[in-house]
Design an enzyme around this catalytic site. Structure first.
Site, PDB file in Angstrom:
ATOM      1  N   GLY A 363     -11.031  33.572 -33.547  1.00 40.47           N
ATOM      2  CA  GLY A 363     -10.006  34.125 -32.668  1.00 40.47           C
ATOM      3  C   GLY A 363     -10.643  34.790 -31.475  1.00 40.47           C
ATOM      4  O   GLY A 363     -11.847  34.652 -31.216  1.00 40.47           O
ATOM      5  N   PHE A 365     -11.442  37.753 -31.007  1.00 39.83           N
ATOM      6  CA  PHE A 365     -12.380  38.828 -31.284  1.00 39.83           C
ATOM      7  C   PHE A 365     -13.588  38.368 -32.089  1.00 39.83           C
ATOM      8  O   PHE A 365     -14.397  39.169 -32.495  1.00 39.83           O
ATOM      9  CB  PHE A 365     -11.675  39.965 -32.029  1.00 39.83           C
ATOM     10  CG  PHE A 365     -10.697  40.699 -31.172  1.00 39.83           C
ATOM     11  CD1 PHE A 365     -11.123  41.651 -30.257  1.00 39.83           C
ATOM     12  CD2 PHE A 365      -9.352  40.414 -31.251  1.00 39.83           C
ATOM     13  CE1 PHE A 365     -10.221  42.325 -29.461  1.00 39.83           C
ATOM     14  CE2 PHE A 365      -8.442  41.087 -30.454  1.00 39.83           C
ATOM     15  CZ  PHE A 365      -8.876  42.039 -29.555  1.00 39.83           C
ATOM     16  N   ASP A 480      -4.122  46.793 -34.347  1.00 42.13           N
ATOM     17  CA  ASP A 480      -3.983  45.333 -34.285  1.00 42.13           C
ATOM     18  C   ASP A 480      -3.262  44.810 -35.521  1.00 42.13           C
ATOM     19  O   ASP A 480      -3.729  43.885 -36.189  1.00 42.13           O
ATOM     20  CB  ASP A 480      -5.351  44.669 -34.147  1.00 42.13           C
ATOM     21  CG  ASP A 480      -5.248  43.235 -33.601  1.00 42.13           C
ATOM     22  OD1 ASP A 480      -4.196  42.907 -33.011  1.00 42.13           O
ATOM     23  OD2 ASP A 480      -6.199  42.466 -33.764  1.00 42.13           O
TER      24      ASP A 480
END
Length: 665
Positions: A363, A365, A480
């Site tokens: 993803g 991150f 998050d």
């Protein structure tokens, strides 16, 4: 008595013209060779005669019970010699145990002596539940279980006093009485601490006096006399807890740290002292540590040393190349984080060199790999995150280590970190059923999650967030929260994970975050405006999560056409869609169509309205996570949503634009 002696004695007593049968029972195991214990899970009897409750397997539980149930109530004499209601018996037990961890200063949960209605504890969970209870029945009076726990992990959810304690438990792991493990010296009266994970045998005495309803627990090093002053003393009427006939035994469970729980000997008696154990007959613990060197080795060592010298140059070159291959980035300030620092080589080997076949996902991150640690065989997940800037790294790693101390059944355990060149590697527990979003949105290869499963996951994530926001020693803001960061363990329990963006602050202090981080579609309006994350911005993201789980749709879907009641653009916004159904008085029509009629309409209505309440534009108007959990478990009614024409599109839509991510702020 022999190794497994069992005596049943019946005394006939004449009272007037009535006859009362009084039953007393006792048994003793001076070692367990040939014992017919009722075992399940990973409990086993070793060839040496040890009862081993846990082994080198991660996560399972183990139980061992005396094969015959014990009758705890005997008839009492009534007026005129008639038999009266059965009276609760006193009982006494003693046993010698040892806890052997692979680490001298780290363990995993513990074990318990227990009296239970049956030997069937199949619904119990491992880890902090010790194989006795689970997240639903902990504290339920219908359990009818009495236990004495020997716990080596502090679980704040059970109000544990420390990570080395003894507790008296009645139907719950929230102990009725607890004390640090140890004993009082008879000569001086001073308290002597005992480390439960010392790998040394210890003896425990547990007694219940039915006349005074007093429970006493004492312990001491094995072969030492019983201390005169007990470690614990508590008045509890066990006649309301223990069933007429019950099973006595032990329960234990394992976790990420490999620990073996041994019982060397055990005796029990009703209405009398438990028989003394014969120390000479007790089995010995297996040898711990390296084998001693033989005389032959002593002679051969000089010769081997000579050969070794000849190979020094070649080995030196190989080690240098190896060192460069596994080079890590270490600085002086990381010394204090040693136990939470993983060696890059271990992570490299665990993930097969970070090969694609070990890749779990990728993803914005970073990438996540599955791994198996060398030695213990523990399954882990390793997330690789880029970090080319040293600014703020010390503070960030300090927070990572602090978050690693979180302990809750609905949080993925952050085990530690590693730094190498331009990468930060975060190490987590591995969750075998993957992320929730795969089950919600990858419709081809996953079965549809039932409503009961979805509600269970929602409640679990809410409990984990409550622990982070209010029940831990500091406030942890996740920043998050989303379906892809909710992982499912082997029993489909929802666990909130990925704490790479999380931040901490003390209770009552003002959070200091100033940059917008998170995921589009989940960002609270005040977070986008001011870049300041708070517990209430987490609540906003949780509200989006509620709608996503209930409706089975992503927060924002591009090119949705006209597949909505409220959105005529080419972008579907889940919040507006649910809000439109609510205004039309048909909010449950937004529930995932794949469920058909197979869902609880009342519960679905509550979840959807609660989701909208969490999404209120004003942070102060959103419920706290404690209120959220109260609404979900029905202990408080959810207030009616205010009548308003306000659209949430403005706020949910802000997530469509890529924010300025800064993982180190």
């Amino acid at each position: 008595m022999g190794a497994t002696a069992w005596q049943e004695m019946v005394v006939v007593v004449f009272v007037g013209i009535g006859i009362v049968a009084v039953g007393a029972a006792e048994f003793a195991y001076d070692g367990f060779a040939g014992a017919g214990l009722a075992l399940d899970g990973m409990a086993t009897l070793t060839p040496a005669g040890l009862l081993q409750l846990t082994n080198d397997t991660i996560m399972p539980k183990g139980h061992a019970f005396h094969p015959e149930p014990v009758t705890f109530r005997r008839p009492a004499a009534g007026a005129g010699g008639a038999a009266a209601a059965a009276a609760m018996s006193s009982f006494s037990t003693t046993f010698v145990f040892a806890i052997v961890s692979e680490f001298l200063d780290l363990s995993t949960s513990g074990f318990a002596f227990l009296v239970a209605p049956s030997t069937d504890l199949s619904t119990a969970m491992p880890n902090q539940y010790l194989g006795v209870f689970n997240g639903t029945d902990n504290g339920d009076a219908r359990n009818r279980i009495f236990a004495v726990e020997f716990d080596t992990v502090r679980n704040p959810e059970f109000a544990d006093i420390n990570n080395n304690h003894v507790g008296v438990d009645v139907n719950s792991l929230n102990s009725s009485a607890a004390a640090p493990a140890g004993y009082y010296d008879d000569a001086t009266g001073a308290f002597r601490n005992l480390s439960l994970i010392s790998r040394e045998p210890m003896q425990v005495w547990v007694d219940y006096d039915a006349a005074t309803t007093e429970i006493t627990v004492a312990m001491a090093p094995a072969r030492s006399p019983r201390p005169k002053r007990p470690l614990l003393s508590k008045r509890i009427d066990l006649s309301t807890v223990i069933t007429d006939t019950a099973c006595v035994g032990f329960s234990s469970a394992s976790s990420i740290v490999l620990v073996k729980h041994y019982v060397l000997g055990w005796s029990f008696s009703l209405d009398g002292d438990a028989p003394a154990l014969d120390y000479a007959k007790l089995p010995k613990l297996p040898r711990i540590g390296p084998k001693p060197q033989s005389k032959g080795l002593t002679i051969a060592l000089p010769v081997a040393a000579t050969v070794t010298v000849l190979a020094v140059v070649a080995i030196g070159v190989l080690l240098l190349l190896r060192r460069l291959r596994y080079a890590e980035l270490r600085e002086d300030w990381e010394v204090e984080f040693g136990p939470q620092r993983f060696a890059f080589k271990d992570l490299y080997d665990a993930t097969g060199g970070f090969k694609d076949k070990w890749l779990l996902g990728a993803g914005g991150f970073g990438t996540v790999y599955k791994g198996v640690l060398p030695g213990p065989g523990a399954e882990i997940a390793v997330k690789k995150v880029s970090h080319h800037s040293r600014q703020g790294m010390k503070e960030f790693v300090a927070e990572v280590v602090s978050i690693g101390h979180l302990r809750h059944r609905n949080l993925v355990q952050l085990l530690g970190y590693c730094r190498r060149k331009g990468e930060l590697l975060l190490v987590y527990d591995y969750m075998p059923n993957g992320s929730l979003d795969k089950h919600l949105h990858c419709r081809e290869d996953k079965p549809v999650l039932s409503w009961a499963q979805r509600l269970h996951i929602i409640r679990g994530v809410a409990a984990g967030l409550l622990y982070m926001h209010e029940d831990w020693k500091q406030v942890v803001i996740h920043r998050d929260i989303k379906a892809s960061n909710v992982l499912l363990d082997g029993e489909m329990n929802g666990r909130l994970g990925d704490f790479g963006l999380a931040r901490l602050h003390d209770h009552g202090d003002d959070p200091q975050t100033t940059r917008v981080v998170g995921t589009m579609g989940y960002l609270a309006p005040e977070l986008v405006r001011a870049g300041k994350a708070t517990a209430r911005s987490d609540v906003f993201a949780f509200g989006v999560f509620l709608l996503e789980v209930a409706c089975g749709r992503r927060p924002v879907e591009e090119d949705a056409g006209t597949d909505t009641d409220t959105d005529t653009s080419d972008c579907f916004v889940l919040v507006d869609w649910v809000l439109g159904h609510w205004r039309n008085g048909s909010i449950t029509s937004a529930v995932d169509a794949r469920l058909g009629s197979g869902y609880d309409v009342v519960a679905a209505d509550l979840v959807l309205r609660l989701g909208l309440a969490c999404l209120h534009p004003s942070p102060a108007a959103r419920p706290s996570m404690r209120q959220v959990t109260q609404y979900l478990d029905g202990s408080a009614p959810l207030p009616e949503l205010p009548a308003t024409d306000m659209s949430f599109t403005t706020f949910a839509g802000m997530g469509r634009y890529q924010p300025l991510f800064d993982s180190w702020s």
